[in-house]
Design an enzyme around this catalytic site. Structure first.
Site, mmCIF file in Angstrom:
data_model
loop_
_atom_site.group_PDB
_atom_site.id
_atom_site.type_symbol
_atom_site.label_atom_id
_atom_site.label_comp_id
_atom_site.label_asym_id
_atom_site.label_seq_id
_atom_site.Cartn_x
_atom_site.Cartn_y
_atom_site.Cartn_z
ATOM 1 N N LYS A 8 33.447 35.402 33.859
ATOM 2 C CA LYS A 8 32.585 35.864 34.795
ATOM 3 C C LYS A 8 31.193 36.238 34.346
ATOM 4 O O LYS A 8 30.793 35.817 33.089
ATOM 5 C CB LYS A 8 33.109 37.541 35.091
ATOM 6 C CG LYS A 8 34.358 37.251 35.863
ATOM 7 C CD LYS A 8 35.279 38.613 36.150
ATOM 8 C CE LYS A 8 36.613 38.483 36.578
ATOM 9 N NZ LYS A 8 37.218 40.019 36.909
ATOM 10 N N ARG A 36 46.975 34.503 30.271
ATOM 11 C CA ARG A 36 47.151 36.118 30.631
ATOM 12 C C ARG A 36 47.151 37.101 29.302
ATOM 13 O O ARG A 36 46.661 37.808 29.347
ATOM 14 C CB ARG A 36 48.041 36.488 31.607
ATOM 15 C CG ARG A 36 47.966 35.636 32.990
ATOM 16 C CD ARG A 36 46.870 36.170 33.947
ATOM 17 N NE ARG A 36 47.340 37.664 34.300
ATOM 18 C CZ ARG A 36 46.416 38.324 35.056
ATOM 19 N NH1 ARG A 36 45.399 37.981 35.288
ATOM 20 N NH2 ARG A 36 46.991 39.766 35.358
ATOM 21 N N ASN A 96 35.215 42.166 34.310
ATOM 22 C CA ASN A 96 35.867 42.369 33.280
ATOM 23 C C ASN A 96 35.913 41.286 32.181
ATOM 24 O O ASN A 96 36.924 40.982 31.647
ATOM 25 C CB ASN A 96 37.117 43.224 33.330
ATOM 26 C CG ASN A 96 38.087 42.431 34.146
ATOM 27 O OD1 ASN A 96 37.911 41.400 34.425
ATOM 28 N ND2 ASN A 96 39.002 43.073 34.906
ATOM 29 N N HIS A 119 38.474 35.939 34.450
ATOM 30 C CA HIS A 119 39.739 36.116 35.434
ATOM 31 C C HIS A 119 40.638 34.638 35.080
ATOM 32 O O HIS A 119 40.034 33.986 34.782
ATOM 33 C CB HIS A 119 39.256 35.933 36.957
ATOM 34 C CG HIS A 119 40.457 35.476 37.867
ATOM 35 N ND1 HIS A 119 41.149 36.360 38.424
ATOM 36 C CD2 HIS A 119 40.667 34.076 38.110
ATOM 37 C CE1 HIS A 119 41.872 35.863 38.984
ATOM 38 N NE2 HIS A 119 41.817 34.513 38.864
#
Length: 153
Positions: free
Chosen positions: A10, A84, A127, A130
């Site tokens: 991001k 993740r 944040n 992604h």
């Protein structure tokens, strides 16, 4: 099992941690393709369609309109769970010390322009990174982003 996943670095990740993020991802799998993409409202609205009924959706779409992100597809054994795990908790303040989100967050001195000042949007919107959270999400996100990535080659 060999899987593919979609990863988007991001805007704050681009500005404050791109090299660290890429270095951490490199060891998790093989990058199939990736490009810097200038986003638009329609693309972001489709990417985050599952959040369209949440109070922050309009802010999210506005924030990403004409923002630069790195859109990439990775492949590897259990890559979805590996990525993740490496990125950490969605709230970087709660992420493990060695996670991507925590590493980037540490670049923001407390109280200065950065995390604390922009917490209202970064909490749910930027944040830093992604990654697909399931094989179904990966497939949907890759189908959305791959034509855009290919068009930029």
């Amino acid at each position: 099992m060999i899987q593919q996943t979609f990863v988007m670095i991001k805007p704050l990740g681009i500005r404050h941690g791109l090299l660290d993020i890429l270095q951490r991802l490199r060891g998790l799998g093989t990058e199939i393709d990736g490009r810097l993409v200038v986003t638009n409202r329609e693309l972001i609205a489709e990417h985050y369609a599952q959040h369209q009924h949440k109070e922050y959706f309009a802010t999210l779409v506005d924030y990403y309109d004409h923002s630069t992100v790195l859109a990439a597809i990775y492949e590897g054994e259990g890559i979805i769970a590996s990525v993740r795990s490496a990125i950490g908790h969605s709230d970087p303040r709660k992420a493990p010390a060695d996670s991507i989100r925590k590493l980037v967050l540490d670049r923001f001195p407390d109280g200065e322009n950065g995390w604390v000042k922009s917490e209202q949007i970064t909490n749910r919107i930027d944040n830093f990174i992604h990654a697909s959270d399931s094989p179904e999400a990966a497939q949907r996100e890759i189908e959305l982003w791959l034509p855009i990535i290919k068009a930029l080659r």
